[in-house]
Motif scaffolding. Structure first.
Motif, PDB file in Angstrom:
ATOM      1  N   ARG A 196       0.817  -1.217   0.000  1.00 37.41           N
ATOM      2  CA  ARG A 196       0.000   0.000   0.000  1.00 37.41           C
ATOM      3  C   ARG A 196       0.851   1.268   0.000  1.00 37.41           C
ATOM      4  NH1 ARG A 196      -2.759  -3.966   0.783  1.00 37.41           N
ATOM      5  NH2 ARG A 196      -5.039  -4.082   0.713  1.00 37.41           N
ATOM      6  N   ILE A 197       1.935   1.239   0.705  1.00 42.24           N
ATOM      7  CA  ILE A 197       2.805   2.409   0.718  1.00 42.24           C
ATOM      8  C   ILE A 197       3.448   2.604  -0.649  1.00 42.24           C
ATOM      9  CG2 ILE A 197       4.948   3.319   1.709  1.00 42.24           C
ATOM     10  CD1 ILE A 197       4.077   1.950   4.352  1.00 42.24           C
ATOM     11  N   GLU A 201      -2.059   3.206  -1.997  1.00 38.13           N
ATOM     12  CA  GLU A 201      -3.382   2.698  -1.616  1.00 38.13           C
ATOM     13  C   GLU A 201      -3.567   2.887  -0.118  1.00 38.13           C
ATOM     14  OE1 GLU A 201      -5.920  -1.506  -1.785  1.00 38.13           O
ATOM     15  OE2 GLU A 201      -3.963  -1.339  -2.755  1.00 38.13           O
ATOM     16  N   PRO A 202      -4.776   3.252   0.345  1.00 42.18           N
ATOM     17  CA  PRO A 202      -4.951   3.577   1.763  1.00 42.18           C
ATOM     18  C   PRO A 202      -4.735   2.382   2.689  1.00 42.18           C
ATOM     19  CG  PRO A 202      -6.745   4.485   0.455  1.00 42.18           C
ATOM     20  CD  PRO A 202      -5.977   3.569  -0.454  1.00 42.18           C
ATOM     21  N   VAL A 203      -4.153   2.674   3.838  1.00 38.12           N
ATOM     22  CA  VAL A 203      -4.074   1.749   4.964  1.00 38.12           C
ATOM     23  C   VAL A 203      -5.301   2.016   5.822  1.00 38.12           C
ATOM     24  CG1 VAL A 203      -2.788   1.146   7.047  1.00 38.12           C
ATOM     25  CG2 VAL A 203      -1.551   1.676   4.928  1.00 38.12           C
ATOM     26  N   LEU A 204      -6.121   1.009   6.019  1.00 33.47           N
ATOM     27  CA  LEU A 204      -7.383   1.183   6.735  1.00 33.47           C
ATOM     28  C   LEU A 204      -7.165   0.997   8.231  1.00 33.47           C
ATOM     29  CD1 LEU A 204      -9.803  -0.777   4.364  1.00 33.47           C
ATOM     30  CD2 LEU A 204      -9.130   1.644   4.292  1.00 33.47           C
ATOM     31  N   GLY A 260       7.624   6.058  -1.810  1.00 33.36           N
ATOM     32  CA  GLY A 260       6.316   5.546  -1.402  1.00 33.36           C
ATOM     33  C   GLY A 260       5.531   6.589  -0.632  1.00 33.36           C
ATOM     34  N   ARG A 261       4.245   6.347  -0.487  1.00 36.31           N
ATOM     35  CA  ARG A 261       3.377   7.328   0.180  1.00 36.31           C
ATOM     36  C   ARG A 261       2.431   6.591   1.119  1.00 36.31           C
ATOM     37  NH1 ARG A 261      -1.441  10.367  -1.553  1.00 36.31           N
ATOM     38  NH2 ARG A 261      -1.557   8.934  -3.323  1.00 36.31           N
ATOM     39  N   THR A 262       2.435   6.997   2.391  1.00 34.82           N
ATOM     40  CA  THR A 262       1.556   6.373   3.378  1.00 34.82           C
ATOM     41  C   THR A 262       0.281   7.192   3.511  1.00 34.82           C
ATOM     42  OG1 THR A 262       3.487   5.588   4.609  1.00 34.82           O
ATOM     43  CG2 THR A 262       1.360   5.521   5.727  1.00 34.82           C
ATOM     44  N   VAL A 263      -0.840   6.551   3.222  1.00 40.76           N
ATOM     45  CA  VAL A 263      -2.154   7.194   3.315  1.00 40.76           C
ATOM     46  C   VAL A 263      -3.006   6.379   4.277  1.00 40.76           C
ATOM     47  CG1 VAL A 263      -4.230   7.890   2.077  1.00 40.76           C
ATOM     48  CG2 VAL A 263      -1.984   8.013   0.940  1.00 40.76           C
TER      49      VAL A 263
END
Length: 314
Positions: A196-197, A201-204, A260-263
Motif C-alpha cells: 500500500r505504501i 493505496e490507503p491503509v485502513l 512511497g506514500r503512506t495514506v
C-alpha cells in the motif's frame, strides 16, 4: 583432554528428551534449532507435511486423532513437551489424556488474543484471563476452518482451561505477542503495508486505533527455549518492552520504500489493515521479567525486523 571430558559430561547432564508438536516453520523451527544446539534430544511430531531439521527424530501423526497420536508415540516419554499447534479444547483434551504420565513439563504456545474480551487501555496481566474461570465447550464446530479462524483467541482460551483444570502435569501457557521479523514471515502482514505504501493505496485503520505489544521472531524462540528449561507454571505473557502503533510500523516500512506514500483512511466498522486494532492488545511482561527473562525493546529491533521481512522486495 580434561577440559574436553568436562564439556562432554556437562553436555550429557544437560541433555533432555524434548518433544515439539508442530513447529516446522517460523519461530518453531528456530526453537528446534536452539534445542538441538543445546544438546537436547529432540523429537518433532507433525502430520508429515515437512521433515524436521537434521538431528531431530521425526514422528508422523494427526494430533486430532487420539489413536494415531498414541501409536506414533509408542512408549516414549519426555522431559518437556512444547506444543506449538494446540488451537482448540478438543486438541487439548486429547493431549492431556495422551501425555499424562509421559512428560514432566508441558509448554503450550498461546496468544495475546486470549485477551480479546478484556477491553482495557492498560497493559493486560496474566490474571486478567484466569483459565480456571473460562468455560469450555468442546461441542462447538472446532473442526470447521472458518469457525476456528474466526474464534482463534477463544480456542486458545479454552485449550488453556483444559490443561489448567486439575493439571495432569506441570503446565505453562506462553501468551505470545504479535510476532515480527525474519525472512520467512508467512503471514504477509508487513507486506500488506509495503504494497500500500508503494502504490499509495490507503491503509485502513479504526477511528480510535490502539497500539499493541510485539516480539521479534528470534526473541520468542529464545523465550520458548528458556521457558522449556524453567520450573514455573501457569500463564505468562511474552512481549518485548513497549507498544507500537500502526503509524510506527508504516514509518519503518516506508523507510525501505523511497518514493512511497503512506495514506491512512479511518473506518468506523469493518475490516482494517493488519496490526490496526479497535481495542488494546498491550501485554504486561513483568511476570516473565521477574522470573528472569530479559526482553528487548520493540522500537530498537523494529527497523531490523522490517528489513529482514521485506528484504529484496522492498
Amino acid at each position: 583432554m580434561g577440559n574436553d571430558r568436562e564439556v562432554r559430561v556437562a553436555r550429557e547432564a544437560r541433555e533432555r528428551e524434548v518433544l515439539v508438536i508442530g513447529g516446522n516453520r517460523y519461530f518453531g523451527k528456530r526453537l528446534i534449532a536452539r534445542l538441538l544446539a543445546a544438546g537436547d534430544r529432540v523429537t518433532v511430531l507433525n502430520r508429515g507435511s515437512s521433515a524436521p531439521p537434521a538431528g531431530a527424530t521425526h514422528l508422523v501423526a494427526d494430533r486430532n486423532d487420539e489413536k494415531s497420536l498414541t501409536e506414533a508415540l509408542g512408549s516414549r516419554t519426555f522431559d518437556v513437551v512444547v506444543d506449538q499447534v494446540c488451537y482448540t479444547p478438543r486438541q487439548a483434551a486429547i493431549a492431556r489424556r495422551v501425555f499424562t504420565g509421559r512428560t514432566r513439563r508441558y509448554v503450550m504456545t498461546s496468544t495475546v488474543e486470549v485477551y480479546e474480551y478484556e477491553d482495557s487501555v492498560a497493559p493486560v496481566h496474566e490474571t486478567d484471563v484466569d483459565p480456571l474461570t473460562v468455560s469450555v465447550d468442546p461441542e462447538l464446530p472446532w473442526d470447521e476452518p472458518e469457525f476456528l479462524d474466526a474464534h482463534y483467541g477463544e480456542g486458545k482460551r479454552q485449550a488453556e482451561a483444559v490443561f489448567a483444570t486439575e493439571p495432569a502435569f506441570p503446565f505453562v501457557s506462553v501468551r505470545v505477542a504479535h510476532v515480527l521479523g525474519g525472512n520467512d514471515d508467512f503471514t504477509g502482514r508487513l507486506q500488506h503495508y509495503a504494497d500500500r505504501i508503494r502504490t499509495g493505496e490507503p491503509v485502513l485503520v479504526p477511528v480510535v486505533n490502539h497500539p499493541a505489544t510485539y516480539i521479534h521472531v528470534e526473541e520468542i524462540a529464545d523465550f520458548l527455549f528458556w521457558a522449556a528449561g524453567e520450573d514455573f507454571t501457569g500463564t505468562v505473557n511474552a512481549a518485548s518492552h513497549g507498544t507500537l502503533t500502526t503509524e510506527e510500523l508504516c514509518e519503518a516500512v516506508a523507510a525501505h520504500l523511497p518514493g512511497g506514500r503512506t495514506v491512512f483512511r479511518e473506518v468506523e466498522v469493518g475490516e482494517v489493515s493488519p496490526f490496526s486494532f479497535f481495542r488494546s492488545y498491550g501485554m504486561d511482561n513483568s511476570r516473565a521479567a521477574r522470573l528472569g527473562f530479559g526482553f528487548d525493546k520493540a522500537r530498537r529491533w523494529l527497523p531490523r525486523a522490517v528489513a529482514e521481512t521485506l528484504g529484496k522486495d522492498a
